[in-house]
Design an enzyme around this catalytic site. Structure first.
Site, PDB file in Angstrom:
ATOM      1  N   SER A  49      -0.786  11.941 -33.993  1.00 43.26           N
ATOM      2  CA  SER A  49      -1.914  11.042 -34.053  1.00 43.26           C
ATOM      3  C   SER A  49      -1.463  10.385 -35.358  1.00 43.26           C
ATOM      4  CB  SER A  49      -3.229  12.249 -33.513  1.00 43.26           C
ATOM      5  OG  SER A  49      -3.602  12.600 -34.852  1.00 43.26           O
ATOM      6  N   ASP A  80      -0.072   9.329 -30.184  1.00 41.68           N
ATOM      7  CA  ASP A  80      -1.187   9.507 -29.767  1.00 41.68           C
ATOM      8  C   ASP A  80      -2.155   9.149 -30.066  1.00 41.68           C
ATOM      9  OD1 ASP A  80      -2.068  11.508 -27.368  1.00 41.68           O
ATOM     10  OD2 ASP A  80      -2.755  12.930 -28.920  1.00 41.68           O
TER      11      ASP A  80
HETATM   12  P1  13P Z   1      -7.710  18.701 -25.858  1.00 41.45           P
HETATM   13  O1  13P Z   1      -7.590  18.624 -26.640  1.00 41.45           O
HETATM   14  O2  13P Z   1      -7.604  19.790 -24.688  1.00 41.45           O
HETATM   15  O3  13P Z   1      -5.747  19.590 -25.953  1.00 41.45           O
HETATM   16  O4  13P Z   1      -6.558  17.102 -25.614  1.00 41.45           O
HETATM   17  C1  13P Z   1      -5.274  16.576 -26.202  1.00 41.45           C
HETATM   18  C2  13P Z   1      -5.179  15.178 -26.300  1.00 41.45           C
HETATM   19  O5  13P Z   1      -5.122  15.312 -25.079  1.00 41.45           O
HETATM   20  C3  13P Z   1      -4.710  14.569 -27.044  1.00 41.45           C
HETATM   21  O6  13P Z   1      -4.050  13.451 -26.686  1.00 41.45           O
HETATM   22  O1  G3H Z   2      -6.712  13.645 -28.833  1.00 40.11           O
HETATM   23  C1  G3H Z   2      -6.672  13.713 -30.101  1.00 40.11           C
HETATM   24  C2  G3H Z   2      -5.397  14.817 -29.774  1.00 40.11           C
HETATM   25  O2  G3H Z   2      -6.086  16.157 -30.332  1.00 40.11           O
HETATM   26  C3  G3H Z   2      -5.212  14.560 -32.020  1.00 40.11           C
HETATM   27  O3  G3H Z   2      -6.394  14.486 -32.974  1.00 40.11           O
HETATM   28  O4  G3H Z   2      -7.153  12.779 -33.861  1.00 40.11           O
HETATM   29  O5  G3H Z   2      -7.967  15.249 -34.853  1.00 40.11           O
HETATM   30  O6  G3H Z   2      -5.182  14.413 -34.574  1.00 40.11           O
HETATM   31  P1  G3H Z   2      -7.180  14.167 -34.310  1.00 40.11           P
HETATM   32 ZN    ZN Z   3      -5.913  12.651 -25.457  1.00 40.52          ZN
END
Ligand code: 13P
Ligand code: G3H
Ligand code: ZN
Length: 288
Positions: A49, A80
């Site tokens: 992310s 992500d």
């Molecule tokens: P969770 O927090 O349910 O694991 O979702 C992860 C996610 O969608 C990352 O993009």
């Molecule tokens: O969808 C988000 C992921 O779980 C990433 O989370 O922004 O805390 O890294 P983060």
């Molecule tokens: Zn997500």
């Protein structure tokens, strides 16, 4: 070897399984995810992310890239929830093989425009792109409750056609982070979406969703499933347990080692649940 979402999700769609997309934060997560994929002989998506990109910097990407390049299974290294073009530009500069443009907080038209721009940019780098429609709870709580499926079937078709994204995440009732009340997967909307477009569909917020619900979502057309929280939980649980039971522990490799093993086991369980074990040998093309 490193590849993109395109061949990995194409095979998943053809053979009716889903590929796990697991978030990494550090060396131990990247090792656990890639070792689990190797042991299960599964294609895998490992994602950072924007927060992980800040936390681990380019070093986190490089160590993940090194592990991915040297395993025998196909690995997609994916951004992500990129919400700004600058996140995507940085990911592509680092040589991520895939990026997500999450402009779902914008109006439909601005989401289409931002995603189109992301596709133009990423495809120039031969990287794949995921877009998003609707709202996934938790981190996207600026839209609440009933609004989460606030897109029409027509919008799904227009979005897929105009943006030409390689994968499409839909708000289907799940939530990021720890479980919340009324979390669900709207299988009806999913079935209709599946019938409306050929774009591979993505389920976010899939941690702590019952296995039967996940299996049904795969049967109804989901091919990429995002898991982050359900890896953070066993990792943190193992560290907590190790430190609480042995007060003399001071070597981080001891408690991080057991945490890494716990994450690896959970990734293997998910791979088997998603049906992607032993699907690593379709002759996937190498990224770049
Ligand atoms: P969770 O927090 O349910 O694991 O979702 C992860 C996610 O969608 C990352 O993009
Ligand atoms: O969808 C988000 C992921 O779980 C990433 O989370 O922004 O805390 O890294 P983060
Ligand atoms: Zn997500």
């Amino acid at each position: 070897m490193i590849t993109t979402l395109v061949p990995v999700l194409h095979q998943a769609q053809l053979n009716r399984y889903a590929v796990g997309a697991f978030n990494t934060n550090n060396l131990e997560f990247s090792q656990a995810i890639i070792e689990a994929a190797h042991e299960e002989q599964a294609p895998v998506i490992i994602q950072l992310s924007p927060k992980a990109m800040v936390y681990g910097g380019k070093a986190l990407f490089c160590l993940t890239q090194e592990l991915a390049a040297n395993t025998d299974v196909p690995v997609v290294i994916h951004l992500d929830h990129g919400r700004k073009l600058s996140d995507l530009k940085l990911g592509l500069e680092w040589q991520m093989s895939s990026v997500m443009m999450d402009a779902s907080a914008l109006s439909f038209k601005r989401n289409v425009d931002a995603t189109k721009e992301a596709v133009r940019l990423a495809h120039r780098h031969r990287a794949s792109v995921e877009g998003e429609l609707g709202t996934i709870g938790g981190q996207e709580d600026y839209v609440t409750g009933d609004d989460q499926n606030s897109y029409s079937l027509d919008q799904i078709k227009i979005f897929a056609k105009e943006t030409r994204v390689d994968a499409l995440a839909l708000g289907l009732g799940t939530s990021h982070g720890l479980p919340v009340k009324n979390e669900h997967v709207d299988q009806n909307i999913l079935k209709q979406a599946r019938a409306a477009v050929t774009t591979p569909l993505v389920l976010h917020g899939a941690s702590n969703i019952a296995p039967l619900v996940i299996r049904k979502a795969i049967l109804n057309g989901i091919t990429k499933i995002n898991i982050d929280t359900e890896l953070r939980q066993p990792f943190t649980g193992a560290v907590r347990h190790a430190l609480a039971t042995d007060h003399r522990l001071f070597d981080p490799r001891e408690y991080l080692g057991v945490a890494r093993a716990a994450v690896k086991e959970r990734v293997k369980q998910k791979i088997r649940l998603f049906g992607s074990a032993n699907k690593a040998n379709y002759g996937y093309p190498r990224f770049r």
